[in-house]
Design a protein around this motif. Sequence first.
Motif, PDB file in Angstrom:
ATOM      1  N   VAL A 125       0.842  -1.207   0.000  1.00 17.39           N
ATOM      2  CA  VAL A 125       0.000   0.000   0.000  1.00 17.39           C
ATOM      3  C   VAL A 125       0.872   1.251   0.000  1.00 17.39           C
ATOM      4  N   ILE A 126       1.926   1.246   0.804  1.00 17.82           N
ATOM      5  CA  ILE A 126       2.840   2.399   0.845  1.00 17.82           C
ATOM      6  C   ILE A 126       3.505   2.599  -0.514  1.00 17.82           C
ATOM      7  N   TYR A 127       3.931   1.490  -1.131  1.00 21.75           N
ATOM      8  CA  TYR A 127       4.563   1.589  -2.447  1.00 21.75           C
ATOM      9  C   TYR A 127       3.589   2.118  -3.498  1.00 21.75           C
ATOM     10  N   LEU A 128       2.375   1.575  -3.506  1.00 22.08           N
ATOM     11  CA  LEU A 128       1.393   1.991  -4.512  1.00 22.08           C
ATOM     12  C   LEU A 128       0.967   3.440  -4.331  1.00 22.08           C
ATOM     13  N   SER A 129       0.921   3.904  -3.088  1.00 24.26           N
ATOM     14  CA  SER A 129       0.497   5.283  -2.834  1.00 24.26           C
ATOM     15  C   SER A 129       1.480   6.300  -3.412  1.00 24.26           C
ATOM     16  N   ARG A 130       2.699   5.874  -3.686  1.00 23.29           N
ATOM     17  CA  ARG A 130       3.717   6.777  -4.216  1.00 23.29           C
ATOM     18  C   ARG A 130       3.731   6.808  -5.737  1.00 23.29           C
ATOM     19  N   LEU A 131       2.930   5.959  -6.384  1.00 25.07           N
ATOM     20  CA  LEU A 131       2.892   5.913  -7.849  1.00 25.07           C
ATOM     21  C   LEU A 131       1.865   6.891  -8.397  1.00 25.07           C
ATOM     22  N   ASP A 132       2.061   7.283  -9.651  1.00 26.45           N
ATOM     23  CA  ASP A 132       1.036   8.063 -10.340  1.00 26.45           C
ATOM     24  C   ASP A 132      -0.202   7.191 -10.523  1.00 26.45           C
ATOM     25  N   PRO A 133      -1.411   7.783 -10.491  1.00 26.83           N
ATOM     26  CA  PRO A 133      -2.644   6.979 -10.581  1.00 26.83           C
ATOM     27  C   PRO A 133      -2.678   5.970 -11.721  1.00 26.83           C
ATOM     28  N   PRO A 134      -2.304   6.331 -12.973  1.00 29.87           N
ATOM     29  CA  PRO A 134      -2.362   5.315 -14.040  1.00 29.87           C
ATOM     30  C   PRO A 134      -1.469   4.114 -13.753  1.00 29.87           C
ATOM     31  N   MET A 135      -0.263   4.388 -13.260  1.00 24.84           N
ATOM     32  CA  MET A 135       0.651   3.302 -12.933  1.00 24.84           C
ATOM     33  C   MET A 135       0.136   2.492 -11.743  1.00 24.84           C
ATOM     34  N   ARG A 136      -0.491   3.168 -10.785  1.00 27.12           N
ATOM     35  CA  ARG A 136      -1.005   2.498  -9.591  1.00 27.12           C
ATOM     36  C   ARG A 136      -2.069   1.477  -9.961  1.00 27.12           C
ATOM     37  N   TRP A 137      -3.029   1.887 -10.795  1.00 26.96           N
ATOM     38  CA  TRP A 137      -4.106   0.969 -11.182  1.00 26.96           C
ATOM     39  C   TRP A 137      -3.582  -0.168 -12.054  1.00 26.96           C
ATOM     40  N   GLY A 138      -2.612   0.159 -12.917  1.00 25.10           N
ATOM     41  CA  GLY A 138      -2.025  -0.890 -13.749  1.00 25.10           C
ATOM     42  C   GLY A 138      -1.284  -1.920 -12.922  1.00 25.10           C
ATOM     43  N   CYS A 139      -0.553  -1.462 -11.909  1.00 26.00           N
ATOM     44  CA  CYS A 139       0.181  -2.374 -11.035  1.00 26.00           C
ATOM     45  C   CYS A 139      -0.784  -3.250 -10.248  1.00 26.00           C
ATOM     46  N   LEU A 140      -1.892  -2.672  -9.783  1.00 23.76           N
ATOM     47  CA  LEU A 140      -2.892  -3.446  -9.059  1.00 23.76           C
ATOM     48  C   LEU A 140      -3.492  -4.536  -9.948  1.00 23.76           C
ATOM     49  N   ASP A 141      -3.795  -4.197 -11.186  1.00 20.72           N
ATOM     50  CA  ASP A 141      -4.365  -5.186 -12.103  1.00 20.72           C
ATOM     51  C   ASP A 141      -3.378  -6.328 -12.357  1.00 20.72           C
ATOM     52  N   LEU A 142      -2.115  -5.987 -12.559  1.00 23.59           N
ATOM     53  CA  LEU A 142      -1.105  -7.015 -12.774  1.00 23.59           C
ATOM     54  C   LEU A 142      -0.928  -7.870 -11.515  1.00 23.59           C
ATOM     55  N   LEU A 143      -1.028  -7.234 -10.352  1.00 21.15           N
ATOM     56  CA  LEU A 143      -0.963  -7.985  -9.096  1.00 21.15           C
ATOM     57  C   LEU A 143      -2.139  -8.946  -8.981  1.00 21.15           C
ATOM     58  N   GLY A 144      -3.310  -8.515  -9.445  1.00 23.90           N
ATOM     59  CA  GLY A 144      -4.476  -9.383  -9.435  1.00 23.90           C
ATOM     60  C   GLY A 144      -4.265 -10.624 -10.291  1.00 23.90           C
ATOM     61  N   ILE A 145      -3.642 -10.452 -11.464  1.00 22.39           N
ATOM     62  CA  ILE A 145      -3.351 -11.593 -12.335  1.00 22.39           C
ATOM     63  C   ILE A 145      -2.366 -12.540 -11.647  1.00 22.39           C
ATOM     64  N   ALA A 146      -1.309 -11.982 -11.049  1.00 24.11           N
ATOM     65  CA  ALA A 146      -0.304 -12.811 -10.376  1.00 24.11           C
ATOM     66  C   ALA A 146      -0.927 -13.591  -9.219  1.00 24.11           C
ATOM     67  N   MET A 147      -1.778 -12.919  -8.447  1.00 22.41           N
ATOM     68  CA  MET A 147      -2.421 -13.584  -7.312  1.00 22.41           C
ATOM     69  C   MET A 147      -3.405 -14.645  -7.781  1.00 22.41           C
ATOM     70  N   ALA A 148      -4.065 -14.404  -8.903  1.00 21.48           N
ATOM     71  CA  ALA A 148      -4.997 -15.398  -9.442  1.00 21.48           C
ATOM     72  C   ALA A 148      -4.251 -16.659  -9.871  1.00 21.48           C
ATOM     73  N   VAL A 149      -3.092 -16.492 -10.504  1.00 17.77           N
ATOM     74  CA  VAL A 149      -2.279 -17.648 -10.902  1.00 17.77           C
ATOM     75  C   VAL A 149      -1.832 -18.417  -9.663  1.00 17.77           C
ATOM     76  N   LEU A 150      -1.387 -17.691  -8.639  1.00 11.73           N
ATOM     77  CA  LEU A 150      -0.969 -18.336  -7.385  1.00 11.73           C
ATOM     78  C   LEU A 150      -2.118 -19.112  -6.757  1.00 11.73           C
ATOM     79  N   LEU A 151      -3.298 -18.508  -6.716  1.00 15.00           N
ATOM     80  CA  LEU A 151      -4.454 -19.157  -6.104  1.00 15.00           C
ATOM     81  C   LEU A 151      -4.858 -20.405  -6.878  1.00 15.00           C
ATOM     82  N   VAL A 152      -4.840 -20.331  -8.204  1.00 13.11           N
ATOM     83  CA  VAL A 152      -5.204 -21.494  -9.024  1.00 13.11           C
ATOM     84  C   VAL A 152      -4.208 -22.635  -8.813  1.00 13.11           C
ATOM     85  N   THR A 153      -2.927 -22.301  -8.792  1.00  9.95           N
ATOM     86  CA  THR A 153      -1.899 -23.328  -8.577  1.00  9.95           C
ATOM     87  C   THR A 153      -2.090 -24.026  -7.239  1.00  9.95           C
TER      88      THR A 153
END
Length: 230
Positions: A99-127
Amino acid sequence: MELIQVGPIQLRLEWIVLFAGGCLGMIAAHLLAKKMKYELAWDADTIVQAAVIGVMGWKLSPVLIDPSLIMEFKWSVVNFAPPENGKWIGLFIAAIYLVIYLSRLDPPMRWGCLDLLGIAMAVLLVTKQWVNGLWNGGLSIQWIEVSVAVLESFILYWLWLASFTKLGTGEIFADFLSFSGLVLLARSLFIYSFEAQKLLLETGWLGMTMTVTGLVFYTLISIRKERDSS
């Protein structure tokens, strides 16, 4: 999960699965970020640092729960076995770091990073879920684990397709939390044995937390859209 003996070392299968699933998730997110030109939003080093911090928080959770231990046992506290709820403490600390790291990003980058994190977490959960379904439990709960694995796989496939049009909006992350959380919450309703009860109840709390957090993100996304349109 069961223990695997490697020479004099015993490793929990859960750790191996989490490591393998995390690596697969990082690779999938990296490939997607590269394809969608979001490399700057996906800082793999930060994710690894959050994981390391989470593990350290899990290992030191006895001291965090009871600080007086360090006065009594000094440096020997590092040899203490973490309590069962220590993993949630580690996860919470890792989440704060992100959260601290994301709060320091520009909004477009912040939302993009969150979406990519969602994909990574989904792969982890499926595995992890497929290993649960094929490895753990008796027939009384195995069909539940496999069913959840199938549903989570469909969610991952849907998120992957949606990411080509929604990446950077935050909706991928919110969708992952909401839909995967609902599946985990539903899974916890089927309790067939005393041995499975603890696991399924913990899964229920995790599913509920994910679902509520996803709804919060939907609200934040809606507020952002209204503000951008005005």
